[in-house]
Design an enzyme around this catalytic site. Structure first.
Site, PDB file in Angstrom:
ATOM      1  N   CYS A  23      76.544  42.976  39.173  1.00  0.00           N
ATOM      2  CA  CYS A  23      75.172  42.764  39.669  1.00  0.00           C
ATOM      3  C   CYS A  23      74.275  43.993  39.531  1.00  0.00           C
ATOM      4  O   CYS A  23      73.051  43.873  39.563  1.00  0.00           O
ATOM      5  CB  CYS A  23      75.199  42.328  41.128  1.00  0.00           C
ATOM      6  SG  CYS A  23      76.112  40.812  41.381  1.00  0.00           S
TER       7      CYS A  23
ATOM      8  N   HIS B 149      68.221  43.556  44.487  1.00  0.00           N
ATOM      9  CA  HIS B 149      69.157  42.559  43.964  1.00  0.00           C
ATOM     10  C   HIS B 149      69.142  41.350  44.894  1.00  0.00           C
ATOM     11  O   HIS B 149      69.135  41.488  46.122  1.00  0.00           O
ATOM     12  CB  HIS B 149      70.552  43.185  43.912  1.00  0.00           C
ATOM     13  CG  HIS B 149      71.633  42.207  43.587  1.00  0.00           C
ATOM     14  ND1 HIS B 149      71.534  41.340  42.532  1.00  0.00           N
ATOM     15  CD2 HIS B 149      72.829  41.947  44.193  1.00  0.00           C
ATOM     16  CE1 HIS B 149      72.629  40.589  42.485  1.00  0.00           C
ATOM     17  NE2 HIS B 149      73.422  40.943  43.482  1.00  0.00           N
TER      18      HIS B 149
ATOM     19  N   ASN C 183      72.081  33.985  43.207  1.00  0.00           N
ATOM     20  CA  ASN C 183      72.428  35.317  42.713  1.00  0.00           C
ATOM     21  C   ASN C 183      72.717  35.211  41.215  1.00  0.00           C
ATOM     22  O   ASN C 183      73.723  34.624  40.818  1.00  0.00           O
ATOM     23  CB  ASN C 183      73.658  35.812  43.480  1.00  0.00           C
ATOM     24  CG  ASN C 183      74.102  37.196  43.057  1.00  0.00           C
ATOM     25  OD1 ASN C 183      73.626  37.737  42.054  1.00  0.00           O
ATOM     26  ND2 ASN C 183      75.027  37.769  43.816  1.00  0.00           N
TER      27      ASN C 183
HETATM   28  O1  UT7 Z   1      76.022  40.312  44.625  1.00  0.00           O
HETATM   29  C1  UT7 Z   1      77.354  40.581  44.864  1.00  0.00           C
HETATM   30  C2  UT7 Z   1      78.070  39.342  45.253  1.00  0.00           C
HETATM   31  N1  UT7 Z   1      77.559  38.796  46.477  1.00  0.00           N
HETATM   32  C3  UT7 Z   1      78.229  38.860  47.627  1.00  0.00           C
HETATM   33  O2  UT7 Z   1      79.311  39.385  47.682  1.00  0.00           O
HETATM   34  C4  UT7 Z   1      77.608  38.207  48.837  1.00  0.00           C
HETATM   35  C5  UT7 Z   1      77.800  38.981  50.080  1.00  0.00           C
HETATM   36  N2  UT7 Z   1      78.151  38.160  51.222  1.00  0.00           N
HETATM   37  C6  UT7 Z   1      77.416  37.102  51.645  1.00  0.00           C
HETATM   38  O3  UT7 Z   1      76.374  36.794  51.114  1.00  0.00           O
HETATM   39  C7  UT7 Z   1      77.921  36.331  52.836  1.00  0.00           C
HETATM   40  O4  UT7 Z   1      79.010  37.009  53.415  1.00  0.00           O
HETATM   41  C8  UT7 Z   1      78.370  34.865  52.460  1.00  0.00           C
HETATM   42  C9  UT7 Z   1      77.125  34.008  52.197  1.00  0.00           C
HETATM   43  C10 UT7 Z   1      79.252  34.893  51.237  1.00  0.00           C
HETATM   44  C11 UT7 Z   1      79.131  34.227  53.615  1.00  0.00           C
HETATM   45  O5  UT7 Z   1      78.363  34.278  54.814  1.00  0.00           O
HETATM   46  P1  UT7 Z   1      79.105  34.731  56.180  1.00  0.00           P
HETATM   47  O6  UT7 Z   1      78.111  34.569  57.249  1.00  0.00           O
HETATM   48  O7  UT7 Z   1      79.648  36.106  55.935  1.00  0.00           O
HETATM   49  O8  UT7 Z   1      80.227  33.637  56.365  1.00  0.00           O
HETATM   50  P2  UT7 Z   1      81.826  33.822  56.404  1.00  0.00           P
HETATM   51  O9  UT7 Z   1      82.344  34.236  55.068  1.00  0.00           O
HETATM   52  O10 UT7 Z   1      82.164  34.682  57.563  1.00  0.00           O
HETATM   53  O11 UT7 Z   1      82.321  32.333  56.695  1.00  0.00           O
HETATM   54  C12 UT7 Z   1      82.036  31.697  57.917  1.00  0.00           C
HETATM   55  C13 UT7 Z   1      82.670  30.309  57.894  1.00  0.00           C
HETATM   56  C14 UT7 Z   1      84.134  30.300  57.481  1.00  0.00           C
HETATM   57  O12 UT7 Z   1      84.773  29.328  58.278  1.00  0.00           O
HETATM   58  P3  UT7 Z   1      85.641  29.781  59.553  1.00  0.00           P
HETATM   59  O13 UT7 Z   1      86.704  30.693  59.013  1.00  0.00           O
HETATM   60  O14 UT7 Z   1      84.676  30.485  60.465  1.00  0.00           O
HETATM   61  O15 UT7 Z   1      86.144  28.477  60.079  1.00  0.00           O
HETATM   62  C15 UT7 Z   1      84.127  29.821  56.059  1.00  0.00           C
HETATM   63  O16 UT7 Z   1      85.302  29.131  55.686  1.00  0.00           O
HETATM   64  O17 UT7 Z   1      81.997  29.485  56.923  1.00  0.00           O
HETATM   65  C16 UT7 Z   1      82.974  28.862  56.053  1.00  0.00           C
HETATM   66  N3  UT7 Z   1      82.361  28.699  54.742  1.00  0.00           N
HETATM   67  C17 UT7 Z   1      81.610  27.640  54.414  1.00  0.00           C
HETATM   68  N4  UT7 Z   1      81.260  26.537  55.094  1.00  0.00           N
HETATM   69  C18 UT7 Z   1      80.470  25.629  54.488  1.00  0.00           C
HETATM   70  C19 UT7 Z   1      82.405  29.546  53.677  1.00  0.00           C
HETATM   71  N5  UT7 Z   1      81.686  29.044  52.675  1.00  0.00           N
HETATM   72  C20 UT7 Z   1      81.181  27.858  53.094  1.00  0.00           C
HETATM   73  C21 UT7 Z   1      80.350  26.879  52.498  1.00  0.00           C
HETATM   74  N6  UT7 Z   1      80.013  25.795  53.220  1.00  0.00           N
HETATM   75  N7  UT7 Z   1      79.864  27.005  51.243  1.00  0.00           N
END
Ligand code: UT7
Length: 377
Positions: free
Chosen positions: A111, A249, A279
């Site tokens: 990225c 970004h 992204n």
């Molecule tokens: O540019 C470089 C690449 N980009 C990145 O690395 C992105 C950086 N990170 C982020 O943007 C955020 O961390 C995410 C959008 C990826 C995730 O958001 P979050 O608020 O950090 O959520 P999380 O990963 O803590 O997940 C929360 C819950 C989990 O369930 P449990 O364990 O709490 O029951 C996930 O399994 O949300 C669940 N989950 C989803 N649910 C519905 C993860 N993805 C999804 C989904 N739909 N697509």
């Protein structure tokens, strides 16, 4: 010593839109979850190879700068989803443009690719080694996603942007830049089965998995981009209040908000298009910059701040003082061939492939936790 000025800009986004509602037809996810956690509403899926996106973006940038391809002395291309690794994809673009005098190099820092590229171009222009550089950043990433993994598949889209970089004797262009890498956290974004380190003589080769620790990346992104921004401002002796526009970004609207708050930059000065494109990795910054310029958001003499982070975990920031010209010298009518499929139709073979893969793994009893293997519905 010359300054490295952006004299041309262009972008290309493919027409097929994949909405969050489309994703929810095959993944266990929802529009509400995706919008709340990331700010993304839709992204684009390309019907052509990456170099075709790159060529259209390049032709617009060349016209904007009024530079003929024969004048280019370097084509630098930042992407991790190239058409080809041998020959490199910059060669494919060089050939298609007829830029015979140009050297051709691909770089890959995910990225941060466009900002790493700008940083390199700054040095090459400053020393007089190169005088007309075409820098391209973008991805064809939807075709490499694991469409059974909801935590990563929902985030990305295809797009490409380009810039022409030329020397200037005036103090304009990239005044300061910083790049770095927190490699201790490199496994926080890792695409498996895609490279020589992986077992290639198996049926699983090229069934990629995205090892993705979104929370870890989120935390580090805000911190590393924030510090890199302060460092470039310090180097250039520019105060945060003097920044007219920040082009960060586009990974997640919440990351953009956190970065802006940390730096004390008001929301209206931050360029945001993650809602429309998701992204697009190395494509986000040149696309956002092109939209900002064409939308009249950059004025002559403005200070524009750039920041990015990505796999590696690489980070980068740059500070530009824009020159006198904020409009294109010429325009190009370059465009992609028409697309006769919807985004879901374009992705159907990939989704089916991952469905079969998950079934095969489960049937072979390989999956320790079959529920966690796939979020396909
Ligand atoms: O540019 C470089 C690449 N980009 C990145 O690395 C992105 C950086 N990170 C982020 O943007 C955020 O961390 C995410 C959008 C990826 C995730 O958001 P979050 O608020 O950090 O959520 P999380 O990963 O803590 O997940 C929360 C819950 C989990 O369930 P449990 O364990 O709490 O029951 C996930 O399994 O949300 C669940 N989950 C989803 N649910 C519905 C993860 N993805 C999804 C989904 N739909 N697509």
């Amino acid at each position: 010593m010359y300054h490295a000025e952006i004299t041309g800009w262009g972008m290309c986004v493919p027409p097929a839109r994949l909405t969050n509602h489309d994703l929810a037809t095959f993944l266990d996810t929802s529009d509400e979850w995706i919008v709340t956690r990331s700010g993304i509403r839709e992204r684009r899926v390309s019907h052509v190879n990456f170099s075709e996106l790159g060529l259209v973006a390049a032709r617009h940038a060349l016209a904007a700068a009024d530079v003929d391809p024969s004048e280019l002395d370097l084509v630098m291309l930042a992407s991790l989803t190239n058409d080809s690794y041998c020959p490199n994809t910059a060669s494919i673009i060089q050939d298609a443009l007829g830029a015979r005098k140009a050297a051709a190099i691909d770089i890959n820092t995910a990225c941060t690719g466009f900002l790493y590229g700008l940083h390199l171009c700054r040095g090459l222009i400053a020393t007089g080694q190169h005088r007309k550089i075409l820098l391209i950043g973008g991805e064809f990433i939807t075709h490499y996603l694991n469409w059974s993994q909801r935590n990563s598949a929902i985030l990305f889209g295809d797009a490409c942007g380009a810039a022409i970089i030329e020397p200037s004797e005036k103090p304009v262009g990239l005044l300061a830049s910083r790049v770095g890498c927190e490699a201790d956290a490199k496994s926080a974004i890792q695409i498996t089965n895609f490279g020589s380190a992986y077992e290639r003589l198996t049926d699983d080769f090229l069934y990629v998995e995205w090892n993705f620790d979104g929370r870890e990346v989120f935390k580090r992104a805000v911190k590393s981009m924030g510090q890199a921004c302060l460092d470039v401002l310090d180097e250039a002796g520019v105060a945060i209040e003097d920044i007219a526009l920040m082009v960060p970004h586009q990974a997640n609207k919440r990351i953009l908000d956190a970065l802006a708050t940390r730096l004390g930059i008001p929301e209206e000065k931050v360029v945001v298009n993650v809602d429309r494109y998701g992204n697009t990795s190395a494509g986000t910054i040149p696309v956002a910059l092109t939209e900002a310029l064409d939308g009249g958001r950059v004025k002559p003499g403005d200070y524009v701040l750039f920041a990015a982070f990505g796999a590696g975990l690489t980070w980068a920031a740059g500070l530009i003082r824009w020159g006198d010209r904020v409009t294109r010298v010429k325009t190009s009518d370059a465009e992609l061939p028409p697309c006769d499929k919807t985004a879901l139709e374009l992705l159907a073979p990939h989704i089916e492939r991952y469905r079969k893969h998950a079934e095969r793994k489960n049937a072979a009893g390989k999956a320790e936790n079959p529920e966690a293997e796939t979020h396909l519905i």
